[in-house]
Design an enzyme around this catalytic site. Structure first.
Site, PDB file in Angstrom:
ATOM      1  CG  HIS A   1      -1.822  -0.801   1.225  1.00 30.47           C
ATOM      2  ND1 HIS A   1      -3.151  -0.786   2.009  1.00 30.47           N
ATOM      3  CD2 HIS A   1      -2.159  -2.014   0.542  1.00 30.47           C
ATOM      4  CE1 HIS A   1      -4.074  -1.710   1.639  1.00 30.47           C
ATOM      5  NE2 HIS A   1      -3.496  -2.627   1.070  1.00 30.47           N
TER       6      HIS A   1
ATOM      7  CE1 TYR B   1      -7.566  -8.370   4.003  1.00 34.95           C
ATOM      8  CE2 TYR B   1      -9.310  -6.760   3.768  1.00 34.95           C
ATOM      9  CZ  TYR B   1      -8.450  -7.652   3.358  1.00 34.95           C
ATOM     10  OH  TYR B   1      -8.194  -8.006   2.140  1.00 34.95           O
TER      11      TYR B   1
ATOM     12  CE  LYS C   1      -9.353 -10.909   3.106  1.00 31.79           C
ATOM     13  NZ  LYS C   1     -10.440 -10.547   1.957  1.00 31.79           N
TER      14      LYS C   1
ATOM     15  CE  LYS D   1      -5.812  -8.681   0.774  1.00 27.27           C
ATOM     16  NZ  LYS D   1      -6.928  -9.152  -0.580  1.00 27.27           N
TER      17      LYS D   1
ATOM     18  CG  ASP E   1      -7.987 -12.381  -0.505  1.00 28.35           C
ATOM     19  OD1 ASP E   1      -7.728 -13.213  -1.568  1.00 28.35           O
ATOM     20  OD2 ASP E   1      -8.687 -11.455  -0.357  1.00 28.35           O
TER      21      ASP E   1
ATOM     22  CG  ASN F   1      -6.135 -10.505  -3.600  1.00 18.98           C
ATOM     23  OD1 ASN F   1      -5.454  -9.898  -2.528  1.00 18.98           O
ATOM     24  ND2 ASN F   1      -7.183 -10.088  -3.922  1.00 18.98           N
TER      25      ASN F   1
ATOM     26  CD  GLU G   1     -11.601 -12.944   0.066  1.00 16.55           C
ATOM     27  OE1 GLU G   1     -11.627 -13.187   1.518  1.00 16.55           O
ATOM     28  OE2 GLU G   1     -11.321 -11.834  -0.123  1.00 16.55           O
TER      29      GLU G   1
ATOM     30  CG  ASN H   1     -12.690  -9.590  -3.463  1.00 14.46           C
ATOM     31  OD1 ASN H   1     -11.776 -10.601  -2.599  1.00 14.46           O
ATOM     32  ND2 ASN H   1     -11.704  -8.658  -4.062  1.00 14.46           N
TER      33      ASN H   1
ATOM     34  CG  ASP I   1     -16.646  -3.456  -2.232  1.00 14.42           C
ATOM     35  OD1 ASP I   1     -17.302  -2.164  -2.398  1.00 14.42           O
ATOM     36  OD2 ASP I   1     -15.616  -3.349  -1.971  1.00 14.42           O
TER      37      ASP I   1
ATOM     38  CG  HIS J   1     -13.970  -6.538  -1.163  1.00 16.25           C
ATOM     39  ND1 HIS J   1     -14.106  -5.532  -1.782  1.00 16.25           N
ATOM     40  CD2 HIS J   1     -12.600  -6.898  -1.386  1.00 16.25           C
ATOM     41  CE1 HIS J   1     -12.814  -5.297  -2.246  1.00 16.25           C
ATOM     42  NE2 HIS J   1     -11.942  -6.043  -1.971  1.00 16.25           N
ATOM     43  CB  SER J   2     -13.032  -4.340   3.582  1.00 17.75           C
ATOM     44  OG  SER J   2     -12.253  -3.067   3.725  1.00 17.75           O
ATOM     45  CG  ASN J   3      -9.812  -1.477  -1.981  1.00 17.96           C
ATOM     46  OD1 ASN J   3      -8.668  -0.911  -1.507  1.00 17.96           O
ATOM     47  ND2 ASN J   3      -9.798  -1.598  -3.300  1.00 17.96           N
TER      48      ASN J   3
ATOM     49  CG  HIS K   1      -8.908  -2.397   4.376  1.00 18.08           C
ATOM     50  ND1 HIS K   1      -9.562  -3.358   3.495  1.00 18.08           N
ATOM     51  CD2 HIS K   1      -7.492  -2.430   3.874  1.00 18.08           C
ATOM     52  CE1 HIS K   1      -8.627  -3.829   2.756  1.00 18.08           C
ATOM     53  NE2 HIS K   1      -7.614  -3.341   2.732  1.00 18.08           N
TER      54      HIS K   1
ATOM     55  NE  ARG L   1      -4.182   0.241  -3.159  1.00 15.75           N
ATOM     56  CZ  ARG L   1      -4.962  -0.539  -2.276  1.00 15.75           C
ATOM     57  NH1 ARG L   1      -5.803  -0.153  -2.107  1.00 15.75           N
ATOM     58  NH2 ARG L   1      -4.395  -1.910  -2.255  1.00 15.75           N
TER      59      ARG L   1
HETATM   60 MG   LIG Z   1     -10.332 -10.620  -1.830  1.00 14.06          MG
END
Ligand SMILES: [Mg+2]
Length: 435
Positions: free
Chosen positions: A33, A157, A202, A204, A232, A234, A257, A280, A304, A331-333, A360, A414
């Protein structure tokens, strides 16, 4: 017979304020990030003097669409949303933004013109519902048919993360420390439980080779026996790697996920494991549902409201999932309190939401609200105050907007891979499957 008070809910103005908000160095398969991430704050003002709040992505491609879409809202009643959504198709999207591109920052599937428009419309919808609720004296959940629960559960998260952003980079400090191995992940999980009371976790993934991430989830299972766990990556894994991880963690995972990328790969994994798969990434629009559900590729869809097009579309998605016996969660961003409030209101209205939602929000030390939302026992209490139940802090908004104005453009879009190259110049977005 009493005459109802007259309320003119015609939208007279839509204020759009891009901001940059501090973000810790959280790692994912694309990179890390940025120290500051763009968000867009939306204020819908109605003729009776009410202001409604919304929030969405703040990258340039969303800002470019926000003004023409907001202009279409001005002059309409705040309750005239269905027609706004229908007519929004006429607002052109820059072809460069959608020609087969995979969204890089959000890790949420293929970019389409429809998804871009919906991501902006969602913020306008939420702001209109907030304004309607405030004017009518009703909470947003009541405008959506009413809550079926008084609190909404969220999961911790967990992220692999650096202690700080690279040396010499302007950034806010955080007190979470590094998490780069199983012990670090467990320590982070303990901090989450102490601060917020979360009981499901969860991680990542897609950051380290799968064996290291399996070890981290095993360490979590040992530290928090019986608690729901998720991983997850991705879409970073092949079908075979996904099956290996499912085989090794099947006894402790609530779901896996997006282990592999795309519906065909997910369908292949799903056919050969009993571990439920969540997504997601391969189901992110209504158009993607038919293939995924008929092939039984996913067992849980993570909604989302930002890119599904708002709170009412989220309810519709939940109804489709219920019809097909597919689970639903959220889901979250990176997001602030306006969106957490919106997520909580809609989640409170969905009967078949049986998994804790992602958020998040604990990672965001900054907000534009006068009062931060809080987690108690891992849950957010559903507000019964009019609208979303949150209030804008104009000084905070102005300060975060000033940061956006002062940026030379490097942070306004981003890009997690570019942020990784600051520390590791040789870094390239990994080819998929990475393992
Ligand atoms: Mg995901």
């Amino acid at each position: 017979m009493t005459t109802p008070p007259s309320r003119d809910l015609t939208v007279t103005e839509v204020r759009l304020t891009p901001i940059l908000v501090a973000d810790p160095p959280l790692l994912n398969t694309q990179g890390v990030h940025q120290p500051y991430t763009p968000r867009l704050i939306v204020e819908v003002v109605t003729a009776d003097g009410t202001t409604g709040l919304g929030e969405t992505y703040g990258d340039t491609k969303y800002l470019d669409l926000a003004r023409p879409l907001a202009d279409r809202l001005v002059g309409r009643r705040a309750g005239d949303l269905n027609r706004l959504f229908t007519e929004a198709d006429a607002v052109a999207v820059d072809a460069d933004q959608v020609s087969g591109k995979v969204d890089v920052g959000g890790l949420r599937g293929v970019q389409t013109a429809d998804k871009l428009r919906l991501s902006v419309l969602s913020a306008l919808e939420v702001a209109c519902l907030d304004a309607l609720g405030k004017s009518l004296g009703l909470p947003v959940h009541a405008l959506l048919g009413g809550k079926v629960r008084d609190t909404v559960d969220y999961s911790a998260y967990l992220f692999y993360k650096w202690a700080g952003h690279p040396e010499g980079v302007r950034a806010e400090k955080d007190d979470w420390g590094a998490a780069l191995d199983p012990a670090g992940v467990v320590a982070q999980a303990r901090t989450f439980t102490e601060r917020y009371g979360f009981t499901s976790f969860k991680l990542k993934g897609g950051v380290f080779p799968p064996d290291e991430e399996i070890a981290a989830v095993r360490a979590l299972a040992a530290a928090f026996p019986g608690h729901p766990l998720r991983l997850d990556p991705n879409g970073a894994w092949s079908v075979e790697t996904s099956l290996k991880v499912a085989g090794e963690l099947g006894d402790v995972l609530e779901y896996l996920e997006d282990p592999a990328l795309g519906t065909p790969a997910m369908a292949e994994v799903a056919a050969r494991t009993g571990v439920p798969l969540a997504t997601n990434m391969c189901v992110t629009t209504f158009a993607e549902i038919k293939e995924a559900f008929t092939r039984d590729a996913v067992q849980v869809v993570l909604s989302d409201h930002h890119y599904w097009g708002g709170l009412r579309n989220t309810q519709q998605l939940a109804a489709v999932c219920r019809t097909f016996g597919v689970g639903v969660s959220m889901h979250s961003n990176t997001h602030l309190g306006i969106s957490l409030a919106a997520m909580t209101h809609v989640a409170a209205t969905v009967p078949n939401l049986h998994h804790a939602c992602d958020s998040h929000y604990p990672w965001q030390s900054e907000d534009v609200l006068t009062e931060r939302l809080t987690f108690e026992n891992g849950a957010v209490r559903v507000s019964d105050a009019p609208g979303l139940g949150v209030e804008l802090d104009r000084d905070r908004l102005a300060a975060l907007h000033r940061r956006w104005l002062d940026d030379d453009g490097t942070l306004r879009d981003r890009d997690d891979a570019a942020a990784m190259r600051v520390a590791h110049p040789e870094w390239e977005t990994p080819a998929v499957p990475r393992w």
